[in-house]
Motif scaffolding. Structure first.
Motif, PDB file in Angstrom:
ATOM      1  N   SER A 193       0.828  -1.210   0.000  1.00 34.31           N
ATOM      2  CA  SER A 193       0.000   0.000   0.000  1.00 34.31           C
ATOM      3  C   SER A 193       0.859   1.256   0.000  1.00 34.31           C
ATOM      4  O   SER A 193       0.501   2.256  -0.638  1.00 34.31           O
ATOM      5  CB  SER A 193      -0.923  -0.009   1.220  1.00 34.31           C
ATOM      6  N   LEU A 194       1.978   1.230   0.701  1.00 33.90           N
ATOM      7  CA  LEU A 194       2.858   2.401   0.738  1.00 33.90           C
ATOM      8  C   LEU A 194       3.400   2.721  -0.651  1.00 33.90           C
ATOM      9  O   LEU A 194       3.466   3.898  -1.059  1.00 33.90           O
ATOM     10  CB  LEU A 194       4.004   2.155   1.723  1.00 33.90           C
TER      11      LEU A 194
ATOM     12  N   THR B   6       3.124   5.735  -5.948  1.00 29.68           N
ATOM     13  CA  THR B   6       2.936   5.621  -7.399  1.00 29.68           C
ATOM     14  C   THR B   6       1.844   6.583  -7.878  1.00 29.68           C
ATOM     15  O   THR B   6       1.986   7.233  -8.933  1.00 29.68           O
ATOM     16  CB  THR B   6       2.568   4.174  -7.765  1.00 29.68           C
ATOM     17  N   LEU B   7       0.774   6.700  -7.148  1.00 32.78           N
ATOM     18  CA  LEU B   7      -0.274   7.657  -7.495  1.00 32.78           C
ATOM     19  C   LEU B   7       0.258   9.082  -7.458  1.00 32.78           C
ATOM     20  O   LEU B   7      -0.042   9.898  -8.359  1.00 32.78           O
ATOM     21  CB  LEU B   7      -1.445   7.506  -6.528  1.00 32.78           C
TER      22      LEU B   7
ATOM     23  N   THR C 218      -7.203   4.454 -12.455  1.00 32.16           N
ATOM     24  CA  THR C 218      -8.280   3.483 -12.604  1.00 32.16           C
ATOM     25  C   THR C 218      -8.031   2.247 -11.747  1.00 32.16           C
ATOM     26  O   THR C 218      -8.948   1.702 -11.114  1.00 32.16           O
ATOM     27  CB  THR C 218      -8.425   3.080 -14.075  1.00 32.16           C
ATOM     28  N   LEU C 219      -6.774   1.781 -11.725  1.00 33.64           N
ATOM     29  CA  LEU C 219      -6.450   0.637 -10.874  1.00 33.64           C
ATOM     30  C   LEU C 219      -6.674   0.953  -9.396  1.00 33.64           C
ATOM     31  O   LEU C 219      -7.163   0.116  -8.631  1.00 33.64           O
ATOM     32  CB  LEU C 219      -4.992   0.210 -11.098  1.00 33.64           C
ATOM     33  N   ALA C 220      -6.302   2.155  -9.002  1.00 32.60           N
ATOM     34  CA  ALA C 220      -6.463   2.536  -7.597  1.00 32.60           C
ATOM     35  C   ALA C 220      -7.923   2.730  -7.220  1.00 32.60           C
ATOM     36  O   ALA C 220      -8.284   2.611  -6.047  1.00 32.60           O
ATOM     37  CB  ALA C 220      -5.683   3.825  -7.331  1.00 32.60           C
ATOM     38  N   ARG C 221      -8.751   3.010  -8.190  1.00 29.01           N
ATOM     39  CA  ARG C 221     -10.163   3.241  -7.897  1.00 29.01           C
ATOM     40  C   ARG C 221     -10.842   1.993  -7.354  1.00 29.01           C
ATOM     41  O   ARG C 221     -11.772   2.074  -6.554  1.00 29.01           O
ATOM     42  CB  ARG C 221     -10.854   3.719  -9.169  1.00 29.01           C
TER      43      ARG C 221
ATOM     44  N   ASP D  97      -7.128   3.616   1.911  1.00 29.74           N
ATOM     45  CA  ASP D  97      -6.223   4.753   1.730  1.00 29.74           C
ATOM     46  C   ASP D  97      -5.870   4.955   0.264  1.00 29.74           C
ATOM     47  O   ASP D  97      -5.778   6.090  -0.221  1.00 29.74           O
ATOM     48  CB  ASP D  97      -4.945   4.536   2.549  1.00 29.74           C
ATOM     49  N   VAL D  98      -5.659   3.873  -0.451  1.00 29.89           N
ATOM     50  CA  VAL D  98      -5.318   3.976  -1.880  1.00 29.89           C
ATOM     51  C   VAL D  98      -6.510   4.543  -2.659  1.00 29.89           C
ATOM     52  O   VAL D  98      -6.346   5.418  -3.536  1.00 29.89           O
ATOM     53  CB  VAL D  98      -4.894   2.601  -2.419  1.00 29.89           C
TER      54      VAL D  98
END
Length: 804
Positions: A542-543, A548-549, A574-577, A583-584
């Motif tokens: 997650s860190l 990366t975002l 889109t992947l993080a959505r 948190d991501v």
């Protein structure tokens, strides 16, 4: 007749053989019990059934064997309360060894059988009047150890009686019993304080240390009870037992910080000022630095650290260094003390840093503390030696030691700025290592050093830099070159924290002014880092996903018209959505909302204009993402270790507890008070021990003023008689000058001749008649009577003169 004699001899021989066999069997059993004690712990269940019969036996040997088996069962946590009635019957046994085992059994089982334990109370009360101090002390110890609240009053009476016992061993047991009674029933606190007042007046060093410990346990705030005993405790320190010295020193340190004035260090205007009582404590405690017990040495070091003026702090260094060679266990504790002292007074150990180097056979925690100590002793003169040591420690087999050594290299660069090029060279070499621990820790330290060089106090924007490097720094050691090397090795860095640091550096410092790059305003190595991070986005921690975002948002903000970067940013968002981490998902939603007004098409097929809310311009989003990152430089945090006082378990175990023993809130809390500016009145510490000396000195002055040389002076009880020299000077003095040896030998021969002549005259005078002898005796009697009358007249005249 011969047959009768033969029969008698054979019977006697048979009896003798049987006695020998029994004796050998008994001694063999004793040897098996003493040497082969494991047989007691491997006892079968059928043998445990015979314990009751053995306890009821008339033989002390059988009873002793049964008690040993019971103690073995207690050690294995087996139930033994069923034997309580049989054991209580032996509480008054004349066998001292058997009685000790019975006492141990009662201490363990009395709380579970309080009714049966009360049956033995009378026996213990009788033992308190025994002629042996050992029996009296054992009886009091067991009586106070029976944790039955109904007998608290009886125990209190026994403690009061034992506090006035003539034996110091029994008084020591009474001081220990005071603490047990206080834990059993705190309602007797006023009575216990009265008993403590009696015990503190004790003159025996054997019980004095235990009495101070008892006072600190039942009334830690009543330091005023030590006023009149403070100086006597200081003088008695060398004679108290080792563990008593530790307790007394701890209490006296608190007393000094509470009641004595703070020492004033020397300056150009005034000399060093130290209270006389504080100086007395330090002088009496200083010889204990040579004690064989390491706990005493550490207690004295604690006293000097918190009480001594700067001129006396140098005495701490050598004893602490000596403890490092006592044992591995003592070294671990001594290093914890040494670390605290070295951080506040590094000059004490700078010349001895060679004795603190890490050995290959040291324990992991010892290695880490030694690294911290060496780092605290780092100066301009020895930083080269320490840097080579830390580089070597980075190859250790323990990952925690490797991390501490690499972080120590970064700290050297901060402490000695001239060593920054050497530190960067060492860290850049560690990046090529095949060990993930070395690479990840080197990346973390490099991130701090690069940020420290790129950020200056006057910088207000991170998009443009005005960097100034040392003249000795090569191009490969320039901050941007270091970031470029880290970016190219992103695949070799697997530690999540290290990967996140590299992604943050690439996004924060990936902008390049000018048009010499493939993508205008973006470094050539930055887009490839985003491509690699987007490819492994789903498998990252997650860190790393969060960084990366942030990297995608920063790069697309620097080049909003570049289609490839825009597609990468859309893919990552889109992947993080749909990521499982909240948190991501929240970070992706926030960045998408920020970039709506700054980058066209960042939402993809979604309708950007139809979303409500405030829309920021590109300049505003740039300030949000790039500025305000000056407070992320990592440095060693030692504030928590400074707050841990010496003499506590938290210092050694690195916990937050301020108790002497962990896990017990009722134990004494080590809360070191602040110094008083003035202190209390020193007259409160005056005691009766100082009065006889004052009275004796005044008496001597009065007698010498009268010029009395022949009269005896009465001395107070317990004081040393004083021999006065007459005022007129009756000491014979030889005024001859014996520089000439001939005169010396001639005078000796003359004195010998005179002695021979006197001897001959005495022989001649021995034949005189008896009448002359009787006349001489009567004349002597008359002379004695005249002398007595003269002395009486002289005494009467002195008495008239002294009366007002």
């Amino acid at each position: 007749m011969d047959g009768i004699n033969l029969n008698a001899l054979s019977e006697n021989a048979t009896r003798l053989g049987m006695r020998i066999q029994e004796t050998i069997a008994e001694h063999t059993r004793d040897l098996s019990l003493t040497r082969g004690g494991s047989s007691l712990f491997d006892m079968a269940d059928d043998k445990a059934k015979d314990i009751t019969k053995q306890l009821e036996s008339s033989s002390d040997r059988e009873k002793l064997d049964a008690m040993k088996r019971l103690i073995a069962l207690i050690s294995k946590n087996r139930p033994v309360t069923s034997y309580f009635p049989a054991v209580v019957k032996n509480v008054a046994s004349p066998n001292l060894e058997l009685r000790k085992l019975v006492y141990i059994y009662l201490l363990r089982c009395a709380p579970s059988e309080p009714d049966l334990a009360l049956l033995s109370i009378n026996t213990f009360q009788r033992d308190l009047a025994d002629s042996s101090p050992l029996i009296r002390a054992m009886a009091l110890r067991v009586l106070s150890g029976i944790r039955v609240p109904t007998v608290a009053t009886i125990v209190l009476m026994a403690v009061r009686k034992s506090a006035a016992d003539p034996s110091p061993y029994v008084r020591k047991a009474a001081a220990l019993a005071v603490m047990k009674v206080y834990k059993l029933d705190q309602a007797h606190h006023p009575t216990l304080l009265d008993i403590m007042t009696t015990l503190l007046r004790d003159r025996s060093p054997l019980s004095l240390g235990t009495a101070v410990l008892a006072l600190d346990t039942i009334a830690p705030s009543r330091l005023d009870l030590l006023h009149v005993h403070f100086r006597r405790l200081c003088h008695a320190l060398p004679d108290i037992d080792a563990w008593g010295q530790v307790n007394v020193l701890r209490v006296l340190v608190r007393y000094a910080r509470t009641m004595l004035p703070k020492p004033v260090p020397a300056s150009e205007r005034q000399e060093e000022e130290v209270d006389k009582d504080l100086k007395l404590l330090l002088i009496c405690a200083e010889p204990l630095f040579m004690n064989k017990n390491p706990a005493v040495v550490l207690a004295v070091a604690q006293a000097f650290y918190y009480l001594a003026p700067p001129s006396m702090l140098s005495k701490i260094g050598a004893p602490l260094l000596r403890l490092l060679s006592v044992s591995r266990e003592v070294e671990r504790v001594a290093l914890a003390y040494l670390l605290v002292v070295a951080r506040s007074h590094p000059a004490l150990f700078i010349t001895s840093h060679n004795r603190l180097l890490v050995r290959a056979d040291d324990a992991e925690q010892v290695k880490r503390i030694k690294i911290s100590v060496l780092l605290a002793l780092c100066t301009v003169d020895n930083h080269q030696t320490l840097l080579r040591e830390f580089v070597d420690y980075a190859q250790d087999t323990d990952d925690s030691v490797v991390g501490d050594a690499i972080h120590a290299i970064g700290r050297i660069a901060s402490l000695v700025p001239s060593s920054t090029p050497q530190c960067l060279t060492a860290l850049m070499g560690m990046i090529n290592s095949k060990q993930d621990t070395i690479v990840s820790n080197a990346v973390l330290v490099l991130k701090s050093l690069v940020q420290n060089q790129l950020l200056t106090p006057s910088s207000t924007s991170t998009t443009t830099f005005a960097t100034s490097f040392p003249e000795s720094t090569s191009v490969a050691q320039a901050p941007l070159s270091i970031i470029a090397q880290l970016a190219r090795r992103i695949d070799d860095i697997r530690h999540p924290h290290a990967r996140a640091c590299v992604l943050w550096l690439v996004g924060q410092y990936g902008s390049v002014p000018g048009t010499g790059t493939v993508i205008e305003g973006v470094a050539d190595w930055a887009p490839d880092v985003l491509r690699k991070a987007a490819r492994s986005f789903n498998t990252e921690a997650s860190l790393v996903k969060l960084q990366t975002l942030t990297l995608a948002a920063k790069l697309v903000l620097l080049a909003p018209t570049h289609r490839t970067l825009l597609l990468l940013a859309q893919h990552v968002l889109t992947l993080a959505r749909y990521d499982e981490d909240w948190d991501v998902r929240d970070r992706a939603r926030m960045l998408r909302a920020l970039l709506i007004g700054a980058v066209a098409g960042v939402m993809g097929n979604d309708d950007d204009e139809g979303r409500p809310g405030v829309v920021l311009r590109r300049e505003q989003v740039t300030r949000v993402l790039f500025e305000g990152k000056t407070g992320t430089i990592e440095e060693e945090l030692v504030a928590g270790e400074y707050a841990r006082p010496l003499g506590t378990l938290s210092l050694v175990m690195e916990s937050e507890s301020l108790h002497l023993h962990d896990g017990d809130s009722n134990e004494t809390v080590i809360d070191l008070p602040e110094w008083l500016e003035q202190g209390i009145d020193p007259a409160l510490r005056d005691s009766d021990d100082d009065a006889p000396q004052v009275a004796l000195s005044s008496m001597v002055q009065a007698i010498s003023s009268q010029g009395i040389s022949s009269q005896r002076v009465p001395t107070p009880a317990g004081s040393t008689p004083v021999v006065l020299t007459p005022a007129g000077g009756s000491t014979p003095k030889d005024t001859k000058d014996w520089r000439d040896l001939n005169k010396f030998y001639a005078s000796e021969s003359e004195s010998e001749e005179e002695e021979e002549e006197e001897g001959e005259e005495e022989e001649d005078g021995s034949g005189t008649d008896e009448n002359s002898g009787e006349d001489e005796e009567t004349s002597e009697d008359e002379g004695d009577e005249e002398d007595e009358e003269g002395v009486a007249e002289h005494n009467s005249s002195l008495s008239h003169e002294r009366t007002p």
